[in-house]
Scaffold this active site. Structure first.
Site, mmCIF file in Angstrom:
data_model
loop_
_atom_site.group_PDB
_atom_site.id
_atom_site.type_symbol
_atom_site.label_atom_id
_atom_site.label_comp_id
_atom_site.label_asym_id
_atom_site.label_seq_id
_atom_site.Cartn_x
_atom_site.Cartn_y
_atom_site.Cartn_z
ATOM 1 N N GLY A 11 6.627 0.474 -17.321
ATOM 2 C CA GLY A 11 6.652 1.514 -16.285
ATOM 3 C C GLY A 11 7.328 2.779 -16.787
ATOM 4 N N TYR A 154 9.631 -2.150 0.566
ATOM 5 C CA TYR A 154 10.447 -1.730 -0.584
ATOM 6 C C TYR A 154 11.933 -1.796 -0.226
ATOM 7 C CZ TYR A 154 11.782 1.087 -4.675
ATOM 8 O OH TYR A 154 12.330 1.540 -5.861
#
Ligand code: UDP
Length: 319
Positions: A11, A154
């Site tokens: 990422g 999240y």
């Protein structure tokens, strides 16, 4: 030579961390499932003999069949992180994966840390403060989170991740630390993940309208990637961070409208600024209190917004 496991290593943050660790002569094992990570981010490291890659999802137990017994440090950075529902890469598009990677995924990595006696760093987020009622946000603030809103996959995922990390610290003496990462930007951000800096920069480069959500009066405090990486490494190697929670971010707070104007000017763009609806539960303010990081690991962000944005603009122009 010490070995570091970086979950989410392909990422934006993970790949910048792998690069820095390799330059500091660590052996790096990167795990990624490419849900939101990018193969191109790690292509250049595959030539390095100290780098190895495992294509796996940390929520499945199969990745543990790899030899992960001699690990010194574990960074858990694996999670979708963009709240932008227009992006196919956002956590809104991967709600179950986001909850699982921060719960089951954290559990799986903590088990490895326990067995191999590795130091563990959980990448949490300023999102655990939700839409904060106090500013700047200090680590002892409990936050203001909507537990059933669209962002909750999240926010609550990260809150669970923090909780299980502390449980392993308290019950099994695993050497853990939690880092609450505030908005970070820089090279290797995805162009398509819908974050404010990547959106504005790409829109400005292409002379397309800059999409400010709401009236642009909401604030964020953006930190350049190199500063964040210093903070993550500083935190995992320090004995003083064991069992602690640290904010890492740049307290230089700006409104989103100001940020749009700064990026427009720096790119010499002829883009207009247009206003679109504010996403649900979008925090109105966000600014880290970083006194604890200063005190415990002598960390302070050094990169100015001008320099950081210049580097980011160059990166996106080069894509
Ligand atoms: N935002 C915006 N235009 C965009 C993308 C984001 O105005 O094209 C706003 C968004 O509504 C939020 C802020 O910029 O107030 C930061 O958004 P981002 O998705 O980068 O991260 P967040 O801090 O919300 O997790």
């Amino acid at each position: 030579m010490q070995t570091v496991l970086v979950a989410g290593g392909a990422g934006f943050i993970g790949s910048n961390l792998c690069e820095r660790l390799l330059s500091k002569n660590y052996r790096v094992i990167c795990i990624d499932s490419f849900i939101t990570g990018n193969k191109e981010n790690i292509d250049e490291f595959t030539k390095n003999k100290n780098f190895s890659f495992i294509n796996a999802d940390i929520t499945s137990s199969s990745f543990q069949s790899n030899d992960l017994s001699k690990i010194d440090y574990i960074f858990h950075l694996a999670s979708p992180a963009s709240p932008n529902k227009k992006s196919p890469r956002s956590y809104i598009s991967f709600p179950i994966e986001t909850l699982l990677v921060n719960s089951l995924g954290t559990y799986n990595l903590l088990e490895i840390a326990k067995k191999s006696n590795a130091r563990f760093l959980y990448a949490s987020s300023s999102e655990i403060y939700g839409d904060p009622k106090i500013s700047p946000q200090k680590e002892d603030y409990f936050g203001n989170v909507n537990p059933v809103g669209v962002r909750s996959v999240y926010d609550e995922g990260k809150r669970f991740g923090e909780s299980i990390t502390m449980a392993y610290f308290r019950k099994f003496n695993v050497d853990t630390r939690i880092i609450r990462i505030f908005n970070t930007y820089g090279p290797r951000m995805r162009a398509d993940d819908g974050r404010v800096v990547s959106n504005f920069t790409n829109q400005a480069i292409l002379n397309k309208p800059l999409t400010v959500y709401g009236d642009g009066s909401q604030t964020r405090s953006i930190c350049y990637i190199d500063d964040l990486i210093e903070g993550l490494i500083g935190a995992i190697i320090s004995d003083l961070t064991s069992g602690e929670v640290l904010n890492i971010g740049n307290p230089n707070e700006k409104t989103i409208l100001d940020l749009a104007n700064i990026i427009k000017k720096m790119t010499n763009s002829s883009s207009k600024i247009i206003f679109e609806p504010l996403p649900e539960d979008d925090p109105k303010i966000r600014k880290p209190d970083i006194e604890k990081a200063k005190k415990l690991i002598d960390w302070n962000p050094k990169v100015t917004i001008d320099h950081g944005l210049q580097k980011t603009i160059e990166y996106f122009r080069g894509l």
